[in-house]
Design an enzyme around this catalytic site. Structure first.
Site, PDB file in Angstrom:
ATOM      1  CG  PHE A 111      -0.341   0.404   2.511  1.00 39.79           C
ATOM      2  CD1 PHE A 111      -0.505   1.689   3.004  1.00 39.79           C
ATOM      3  CD2 PHE A 111       0.386  -0.497   3.288  1.00 39.79           C
ATOM      4  CE1 PHE A 111       0.040   2.072   4.226  1.00 39.79           C
ATOM      5  CE2 PHE A 111       0.927  -0.138   4.497  1.00 39.79           C
ATOM      6  CZ  PHE A 111       0.767   1.147   4.969  1.00 39.79           C
ATOM      7  CE  LYS A 112       3.738   1.489   4.821  1.00 41.46           C
ATOM      8  NZ  LYS A 112       5.000   1.194   5.466  1.00 41.46           N
TER       9      LYS A 112
END
Length: 462
Positions: A111-112
């Protein structure tokens, strides 16, 4: 839009100022002076927009005109055009009212990428305009590092130094960082844990005198407001997909540093109808202990099958504490000094009870994580990574109104954590095609002691 420090000192900054500053001069974190408000009609008008167009609408008010609209839209288009799924953040239904939002279709499968693909482009744009260079310095518990490197490696204006805890990230996570051999990328394994890495980064930001003249440090950790800003978008995306603004939605979020779930808190503050924000932790449960017992106390770090959440102190929690103390910077300064000295704080019972209306929490140990991976796979043929499994278990375990859909944020692809999948009695998935040869690629990184002078000397000599 102006941004202020949680500790009340210094002049407010505009978006470009906080983008380049990261941490405030007084040691606090930047937050918007006030939030943009989206009415129900405004939210309805966003229905059906592709992810990149929704992102522009949500992000634009936070940028506050410091970047031209056409430039901002192009950076957003380029950021999410690199994702492997056309929906960017696709939703999967696992039960009648249980959903998973897949946030792992970016270049590094975590998700980063949502924030760091954009952050790299924002930094490059602003530094190009200013004809400046900067040193990116960050600490990672696993995923931030590779996403930051992927987002910043092509910039001629940035030198990148990423610290990770030696032998405390998964092999795939490590190799995603250490096999990037660009000359401006420097990976450092610190003999310590993530909190040791994070503390060294903060100390470097507090005293940058070791840097060459006309060079500044730039933060890529979630202390940088731009990271939070980009993550707000997918809360709106999920809510719109499930009926917002006419339907409330809850979110279960695997949580270590509190940045991802804080973005959901901001989305609610902007007008998105969020019923509950569920903090899902592993055995490193400082946040769970706070939300259950008003006990924010630093304890020993546990090494788990979900290493990205192996964090003793959640840096972004200060942003929520600031609101809980009615945005009183002096009170926050005193509170954080107390925490630094004693390793433990509480808030007033009134403030704690008020925040518990929105937040709940759940802790899962490794055995419970593996049981959840097994259970969900046998019931749905859907494979969870161990971080997402903490969120999924919390979503199932906690009492919740049956009419409110619960979205668990799938924060990483299970291929990054084969040990957890194997411990769950399942076959580890194969690396996707672009990464199929990851284990054969050359690695490059240096190992340093947990020593601030050694780190500063290392950066100076590169």
């Amino acid at each position: 839009m102006k941004y202020i420090s949680t500790r009340g000192q210094g002049e407010p900054k505009d978006f470009q100022g906080v983008l380049l500053a990261g941490l405030a001069e007084d040691g606090g974190l930047y937050v918007p002076e006030s939030l943009p408000q989206f009415s129900a009609d405004k939210i309805r008008s966003l229905k059906g927009l592709p992810y990149n167009e929704l992102a522009f609408e949500v992000i634009k008010p936070f940028v506050g005109g410091t970047i031209a609209d056409d430039k901002l839209q192009q950076m957003i288009n380029d950021s999410y055009g690199a994702f492997s799924h056309k929906a960017v953040a696709p939703m999967q239904q696992l039960d009648s009212n249980q959903w998973v939002m897949e946030l792992f279709h970016g270049p590094t499968l975590a998700f980063k990428d949502f924030a760091l693909q954009l952050l790299g482009r924002l930094l490059d744009h602003v530094l190009t305009e200013r004809n400046e260079k900067a040193v990116v310095l960050g600490a990672t518990s696993g995923d931030t590092g590779s996403a930051a490197i992927e987002g910043c490696r092509h910039s001629e204006h940035l030198e990148i130094f990423i610290l990770h805890p030696y032998q405390r990230v998964s092999e795939v996570q490590r190799r995603q960082m250490t096999t990037i051999l660009d000359n401006n990328v420097h990976n450092i394994a610190i003999k310590g844990n993530f909190d040791d890495c994070q503390d060294m980064v903060k100390q470097c930001f507090a005293d940058q005198s070791f840097l060459p003249e006309n060079t500044r440090l730039v933060a890529v950790n979630s202390i940088n407001w731009a990271r939070i800003m980009a993550q707000i978008v997918y809360y709106f995306y999920a809510g719109l997909n499930l009926g917002a603004p006419d339907q409330a939605v809850s979110f279960s979020v695997p949580t270590g540093n509190f940045g991802d779930i804080f973005a959901g808190y901001i989305a609610k503050g902007m007008g998105l109808p969020v019923e509950k924000l569920i903090v899902a932790t592993n055995n490193n449960d400082i946040l769970h202990r706070f939300f259950q017992n008003n006990d924010y106390r630093k304890e020993s770090l546990h090494q788990t099958l979900s290493p990205s959440m192996d964090i003793m102190v959640s840096s972004n929690f200060e942003r929520l504490l600031f609101d809980m103390h009615k945005r009183d910077g002096a009170a926050m300064h005193e509170l954080m000094n107390k925490f630094h000295k004693t390793g433990a704080i509480q808030v007033s019972d009134t403030a704690w009870q008020d925040i518990k209306i929105l937040f709940d929490s759940c802790r899962s140990d490794d055995q419970q994580v593996c049981e959840t991976i097994t259970k969900v796979y046998h019931e749905t043929s859907y494979l969870l990574d161990p971080h997402t499994a903490t969120g999924m278990r919390a979503a199932y375990k906690l009492d919740h109104p049956s009419e409110i859909p619960v979205v668990t944020l799938a924060t990483a692809h299970p291929v990054k954590f084969p040990d957890a999948v194997i411990n769950a009695g399942l076959n580890a998935p194969s690396l996707p095609e672009p990464m199929a040869d990851l284990h054969e690629r050359e690695e490059r990184y240096d190992i340093l002691d947990h020593d601030l002078k050694s780190l500063k000397d290392y950066i100076q000599n590169k």
